[in-house]
Enzyme design. Structure first.
Site, PDB file in Angstrom:
ATOM      1  N   SER A   1       4.360   4.103   3.109  1.00  0.00           N
ATOM      2  CA  SER A   1       3.852   2.882   2.474  1.00  0.00           C
ATOM      3  C   SER A   1       4.039   1.721   3.446  1.00  0.00           C
ATOM      4  CB  SER A   1       4.615   2.600   1.177  1.00  0.00           C
ATOM      5  OG  SER A   1       6.005   2.480   1.433  1.00  0.00           O
ATOM      6  N   LYS A   2       3.527   0.590   3.115  1.00  0.00           N
ATOM      7  CA  LYS A   2       3.764  -0.622   3.914  1.00  0.00           C
ATOM      8  C   LYS A   2       3.439  -1.831   3.052  1.00  0.00           C
ATOM      9  CE  LYS A   2       5.061  -1.604   8.156  1.00  0.00           C
ATOM     10  NZ  LYS A   2       5.948  -0.830   9.033  1.00  0.00           N
ATOM     11  N   GLY A   3       4.030  -2.959   3.372  1.00  0.00           N
ATOM     12  CA  GLY A   3       3.751  -4.165   2.599  1.00  0.00           C
ATOM     13  C   GLY A   3       3.646  -5.364   3.502  1.00  0.00           C
TER      14      GLY A   3
ATOM     15  N   ASP B   1      10.433  -5.329   8.489  1.00  0.00           N
ATOM     16  CA  ASP B   1       9.430  -5.156   9.551  1.00  0.00           C
ATOM     17  C   ASP B   1       9.270  -6.538  10.179  1.00  0.00           C
ATOM     18  OD1 ASP B   1       7.451  -3.115  10.680  1.00  0.00           O
ATOM     19  OD2 ASP B   1       6.105  -4.754  10.212  1.00  0.00           O
TER      20      ASP B   1
ATOM     21  N   CYS C   1       0.844  -1.194   0.000  1.00  0.00           N
ATOM     22  CA  CYS C   1       0.000   0.000   0.000  1.00  0.00           C
ATOM     23  C   CYS C   1       0.879   1.243   0.000  1.00  0.00           C
ATOM     24  CB  CYS C   1      -0.916   0.003   1.229  1.00  0.00           C
ATOM     25  SG  CYS C   1      -1.845   1.538   1.375  1.00  0.00           S
TER      26      CYS C   1
END
Ligand code: NAD
Length: 436
Positions: A125-127, A166, A80
């Site tokens: 953002s992040k995934g 992460d 995202c």
């Protein structure tokens, strides 16, 4: 010296009933509740409000992987991009069975506000990949990482979207990601990700950066509350990268770390632990299980211990409406992302507990990720001392900016940090306008 406890105690949370009625399980709702409150106080233009409530893009990809058994398994990957108005998107990738689109969206929004609160030129953002990494072999993990990278390659790039490790991803995973991206574009691009091994362009000080940032934010909060650092009683939940390093650095500053814990449970010692000793135990045994120093306690009891500083550094949603009224800390320093639910915010406010919100407290990691990206792009590498000095300057200034806003508007530190960051993002949106 300013007494912050007075304004903090005086806060009557105007949205208490609404916050208490929210689902405590959905992190996107929790993030939005805080966003809405800050947007209202900022009197954000309706158009900008709509823009900032929505991610720019969410990509969902299927990840077919040949397993060691010869069978094909298909995993789901999410990336995202929440907002890129201030610069390339920045955000980690987690591998976990429980990853959801809403969680990734919330974490991507938090990254946007976090980068803005420390004023580094990144968006958010992040995934995530829905998988259980503990059941995957090293080869399977590599194939998942490379195929996920190929699936989201159109979003990636040093000028567009820069991942980092992460939950359950690490330097090794970032090295595979960087290699896959580099193979696709035909040359080595080490600035496509941060949190890499130092041997391939990772920054000195990155591993310790989040814990160091937590220590610095705690130090500033203790000063503001007029509490001495020496002898301050600290309780740490989570003894991984963030928790163990924060504990070690706080001890080095004279604090007494009276409780530590991880997924296997907690340990309490009134006279305080030797953190280096506990770290060695984890290095040898993987967890704090069997540590047997002090008294064994549950994770729930650990959070409710009487202390000066509580540092949740494990998971989301551990301080909720169910236990917030029993928290006895004077300061909560949020090392983890989203450890406090929106409903619990109101209850902690009522108790006059000084909360250093996640988007400020744990921003040391993304700050040194930014330093890594700068070093990769300039090809000039800094000493660890330079990294730590620049990190300290940014953390201390950011803490003071948020504190000033919190006093000015008589709001808690969380609302102030959202106000500061949303205003910074909104200002850039206004300057850029809407492309039609
Ligand atoms: P990590 O995997 O190194 O450590 C996590 C720790 O939490 C481990 O000790 C684990 O045993 C413990 N834990 C897991 N489940 C638990 C439970 N149910 N009860 C108690 N303890 C439990 O992870 P980390 O990198 O230290 O990250 C911790 C938190 O900090 C996460 O929320 C992460 O998103 C956030 N964070 C990390 C960074 C970073 O740079 N590493 C930066 C910003 C935010």
């Amino acid at each position: 010296m300013a007494d912050l406890r007075l304004p903090t105690n005086a806060i009557v949370h105007p949205d208490k009933d609404r916050f208490l009625s929210l689902s405590e399980a959905n992190p996107f709702e929790a993030m939005m509740a805080r966003f809405d409150r800050a947007a209202e106080l900022l009197d954000l233009e309706p158009g900008l409000y709509k823009v900032l409530r929505n991610p720019e893009k969410t990509v969902i990809v299927s990840i077919p992987v040949m397993m060691d058994s010869g069978d094909v398994e298909v995993f789901t990957g999410i990336r995202c991009i929440y907002n890129t108005s201030r610069g390339p998107a920045k955000g980690g990738i987690r591998f976990d069975q429980h990853v959801t689109v809403d969680e990734v969206k919330a974490l991507a929004a938090w990254m946007t506000w976090k980068c803005a609160v420390v004023n580094i030129p990144f968006g958010g953002s992040k995934g995530g990949v829905i998988c259980d990494p503990l059941t995957l072999s090293m080869g399977e993990l590599e194939r998942v990482t490379r195929r996920y990278t190929a699936g989201i390659i159109a979003t990636l790039g040093p000028d567009s979207d820069v991942p980092a490790p992460d939950m359950n991803t690490n330097e090794r995973v970032m090295a595979w990601l960087m290699d896959t991206y580099s193979m696709h574009v035909g040359h080595t691009v080490n600035a496509v990700t941060t949190g890499k091994p130092v041997a391939m362009g990772g920054s000195l000080g990155r591993r310790e950066a989040t814990g160091r940032g937590c220590m610095l934010a705690t130090r500033e909060a203790l000063v503001q509350l007029g509490l001495p650092m020496k002898g301050a009683r600290v309780v740490v939940q989570g003894f991984g990268n963030v928790g163990s390093i924060a504990a070690e650095l706080l001890q080095a500053q004279g604090c007494r770390v009276i409780a530590i814990g991880d997924r296997t449970g907690g340990w309490y010692s009134k006279k305080g632990f030797d953190i280096a000793h506990a770290v060695r135990h984890v290095e040898q045994h993987g967890t704090l299980d069997g540590y047997n120093v002090g008294e064994a306690i549950t994770n729930e009891a650990l959070l409710e211990l009487e202390c000066d500083v509580l540092l949740p550094a494990a998971l989301e949603n551990v301080i909720t409406t169910k236990n917030a009224s029993r928290i006895q800390a004077k300061i909560v320093c949020e090392g983890a992302n989203g450890p406090t639910t929106a409903g619990a915010d109101a209850l902690l406010d009522e108790k006059g507990i000084f909360v250093i919100p996640d988007i400020l407290a744990n921003a040391g990691g993304v700050t040194v990720s930014y330093f890594e990206w700068v070093q990769n792009r300039s090809g000039y590498y800094w000493t660890e001392r330079m990294v730590n000095e620049r990190l300290e300057e940014i953390m201390v200034n950011s803490f003071r900016d948020v504190l000033q806003l919190s006093k000015q508007h008589k709001v808690n530190m969380r609302t102030a940090s959202y106000m500061l960051s949303i205003n910074r993002v909104a200002t850039v949106h206004k300057l850029r306008g809407i492309y039609a």
